[in-house]
Scaffold this motif. Structure first.
Motif, mmCIF file in Angstrom:
data_model
loop_
_atom_site.group_PDB
_atom_site.id
_atom_site.type_symbol
_atom_site.label_atom_id
_atom_site.label_comp_id
_atom_site.label_asym_id
_atom_site.label_seq_id
_atom_site.Cartn_x
_atom_site.Cartn_y
_atom_site.Cartn_z
ATOM 1 N N VAL A 85 -1.238 3.355 24.181
ATOM 2 C CA VAL A 85 -2.164 2.174 24.226
ATOM 3 C C VAL A 85 -1.486 1.040 25.136
ATOM 4 O O VAL A 85 -1.996 0.480 25.963
ATOM 5 C CB VAL A 85 -2.981 1.953 22.944
ATOM 6 N N ILE A 86 -0.596 0.738 24.376
ATOM 7 C CA ILE A 86 0.108 -0.828 25.248
ATOM 8 C C ILE A 86 0.486 -0.480 26.530
ATOM 9 O O ILE A 86 0.264 -1.288 27.595
ATOM 10 C CB ILE A 86 1.498 -0.915 24.339
ATOM 11 N N LEU A 87 1.273 0.728 27.024
ATOM 12 C CA LEU A 87 1.629 1.249 28.582
ATOM 13 C C LEU A 87 0.221 1.300 29.270
ATOM 14 O O LEU A 87 0.345 0.782 30.425
ATOM 15 C CB LEU A 87 2.488 2.319 28.245
ATOM 16 N N LEU A 88 -0.712 1.910 28.648
ATOM 17 C CA LEU A 88 -1.924 2.177 29.475
ATOM 18 C C LEU A 88 -2.840 0.905 29.812
ATOM 19 O O LEU A 88 -3.133 0.660 30.725
ATOM 20 C CB LEU A 88 -2.890 3.205 28.865
ATOM 21 N N ASP A 89 -2.713 -0.257 28.605
ATOM 22 C CA ASP A 89 -3.077 -1.391 28.867
ATOM 23 C C ASP A 89 -2.640 -2.006 29.923
ATOM 24 O O ASP A 89 -3.147 -2.841 30.956
ATOM 25 C CB ASP A 89 -3.305 -2.208 27.725
ATOM 26 N N ASN A 90 -1.204 -2.077 30.130
ATOM 27 C CA ASN A 90 -0.412 -2.801 31.189
ATOM 28 C C ASN A 90 -0.686 -2.276 32.371
ATOM 29 O O ASN A 90 -0.524 -3.021 33.537
ATOM 30 C CB ASN A 90 1.045 -2.776 30.724
ATOM 31 N N VAL A 140 9.616 14.529 27.106
ATOM 32 C CA VAL A 140 9.720 13.108 28.083
ATOM 33 C C VAL A 140 8.136 12.896 28.502
ATOM 34 O O VAL A 140 7.424 13.747 28.785
ATOM 35 C CB VAL A 140 10.441 13.374 29.362
ATOM 36 N N ILE A 141 7.884 11.314 28.216
ATOM 37 C CA ILE A 141 6.503 10.970 28.884
ATOM 38 C C ILE A 141 6.721 9.972 29.645
ATOM 39 O O ILE A 141 7.468 8.892 29.499
ATOM 40 C CB ILE A 141 5.649 10.392 27.487
ATOM 41 N N GLU A 142 6.254 10.141 30.852
ATOM 42 C CA GLU A 142 6.621 9.226 31.970
ATOM 43 C C GLU A 142 5.026 8.784 32.235
ATOM 44 O O GLU A 142 4.118 9.458 32.443
ATOM 45 C CB GLU A 142 7.013 9.892 33.386
ATOM 46 N N MET A 143 5.019 7.478 32.546
ATOM 47 C CA MET A 143 3.735 6.685 32.839
ATOM 48 C C MET A 143 4.081 5.755 33.939
ATOM 49 O O MET A 143 4.759 4.813 33.925
ATOM 50 C CB MET A 143 3.038 5.921 31.552
#
Length: 432
Positions: A332-337, A360-363
């Motif tokens: 959620v923090i990364l998607l919000d940003n 591995v999760i890449e955003m």
């Protein structure tokens, strides 16, 4: 100024403790070495005294059992068995009568007796014990005094002396060397203590500065929404007869700042618990792709409403031991940003895969990105690259710090990379 005084006092305490530790270690070490050197040097002399005493005692016993040894009738010395090793010529034998007079002056030699033994007195306090003595305050001897068991002669005590001036000279030189080394060691210890105390103070000063900065930033972030809420409420109090619809903007802004304040206090509480190690993970089997898909679902709709392209590429259909709630918070923090810092027609993507036995999760996004020189600071608390833009988007600079803590708590790693064209990519690696 006050902080500097505290730091100097603490550094001085550390220096004294280090110096004390070095001094105690060196002192113990010196005493051990000195004792070993002294015992080693004197051990051979003591061994020779004991051996010579055994020879004398054995020969006296033989004389008592079988009569006087050949040639002993007119001699004060018992005969030494020629088959044994010859005694050390440094050994001097002194025979004493009961009155404390030397009875074998002739065997000792008149010159030696007159020069060294004229004023020498019998000390009967230490019998059968090897002891140090000094003659004429110039010559050092180890001696062994024991009672004579032969009642046929006038000898009451026999004293064996062996000169140890050479050994004493070695010990004196060693003491001198240890003294010189001690002075050098003290100088080196002081220097080392100062350097170590400075190194020990570095993390303390850094923690102090971070804490002071954290309190200052937290106070500022808390004061801003509280000030806005207070001003808006005061405006409402000035016109109590007005309708709610007429004051809609003031009420909406107050609610917005209240939500922001609530989120800020929640983040601060999370970080405080993280620092105190109070927060523990609730580990369970979590299917990676399913979790990512569920978290991203509402954000896909938001992205579409903002005319942004949102894509998924999930290739990690396995389960890992993790805290589902914390991983949800991380995403959620990364998607919000990503949503905050992208514009129309930009894209946001989430990719999962397995690499080197790690999930591995890449955003990634094609938004405004982060300047390369600022990437090393983005995980610091309250850090914001553009404070004005962060104020508009409601950010306070705590989200990525929490994200980093969540990843580290899962024994993973997180890093940020700048995309070739534009935007940034966050790469999270978690153990399988």
């Amino acid at each position: 100024m006050f902080n500097q005084s505290i730091f100097r006092k603490q550094q001085f305490k550390f220096m004294l403790l280090n110096l004390l530790a070095f001094t105690v270690i060196f002192t113990i070490f010196s005493f051990i070495i000195f004792g070993q050197v002294q015992s080693t040097l004197y051990s051979q002399a003591d061994k020779e005294l004991e051996s010579f005493k055994e020879r004398l005692t054995d020969n006296v016993n033989v004389g008592e059992d079988h009569g006087p040894l050949p040639g002993k009738e007119n001699q004060d010395f018992p005969q030494i068995d020629n088959k044994r090793e010859n005694p050390n010529p440094r050994i001097v034998v002194i025979n004493w009568d009961k009155a404390g007079n030397i009875v074998n002056e002739r065997e000792i030699g008149s010159l030696f007796y007159e020069n060294y033994l004229t004023d020498y007195k019998l000390d009967k306090t230490k019998i059968d014990e090897i002891t140090m003595t000094s003659i004429n305050e110039q010559y050092e001897f180890r001696y062994l005094l024991f009672e004579d068991t032969n009642e046929a002669d006038d000898i009451a005590y026999t004293q064996l002396l062996i000169n140890v001036n050479a050994e004493q000279a070695i010990i004196s030189n060693f003491v001198r060397l240890v003294t010189i080394c001690s002075v050098i060691f003290i100088i080196l210890s002081i220097s080392a203590s100062i350097l170590l105390s400075k190194k020990m103070m570095k993390p303390i000063i850094q923690s102090w500065n971070k804490q002071a900065e954290f309190v200052e930033n937290a106070s500022h972030e808390l004061r801003t929404p509280l000030t806005i809420i207070q001003n808006k409420l005061e405006l409402l109090l000035r016109s109590p007869q007005e309708r709610i619809a007429d004051k809609f903007e003031n009420i909406a802004l107050s609610l917005s700042e209240t939500r922001r304040l609530s989120k800020l206090t929640t983040d601060l509480l999370t970080l405080a618990r993280a620092d105190s190690a109070e927060t523990e993970l609730t580990l369970q089997n979590v299917e990676v792709d399913a979790l990512v898909r569920d978290v991203c679902a509402p954000y896909q709709e938001i992205a579409e409403s903002q005319e942004k392209h949102f894509w998924l590429n999930l290739k990690c259909p396995i389960s890992i031991k993790a805290d589902a709630t914390r991983l949800h918070q991380l995403l959620v923090i990364l998607l919000d940003n990503a949503l905050k810092y992208t514009g129309e027609n930009d894209s946001i993507g989430v990719k999962t895969y397995i690499e080197d036995q790690r999930v591995v999760i890449e955003m990634s996004d094609t938004g405004i990105g982060i300047k390369e020189e600022n990437m090393q600071y983005i995980f610091e608390r309250f850090y914001r690259e553009d404070r004005a833009r962060s104020r508009e988007t409601g950010g306070v600079g705590l989200g990525l710090s929490i994200a980093q803590w969540i990843v580290k708590k899962h024994r993973g790693s997180i890093k940020v990379m700048k995309n070739q064209n534009k935007g940034t990519t966050f790469i999270i690696k978690l153990p399988k």
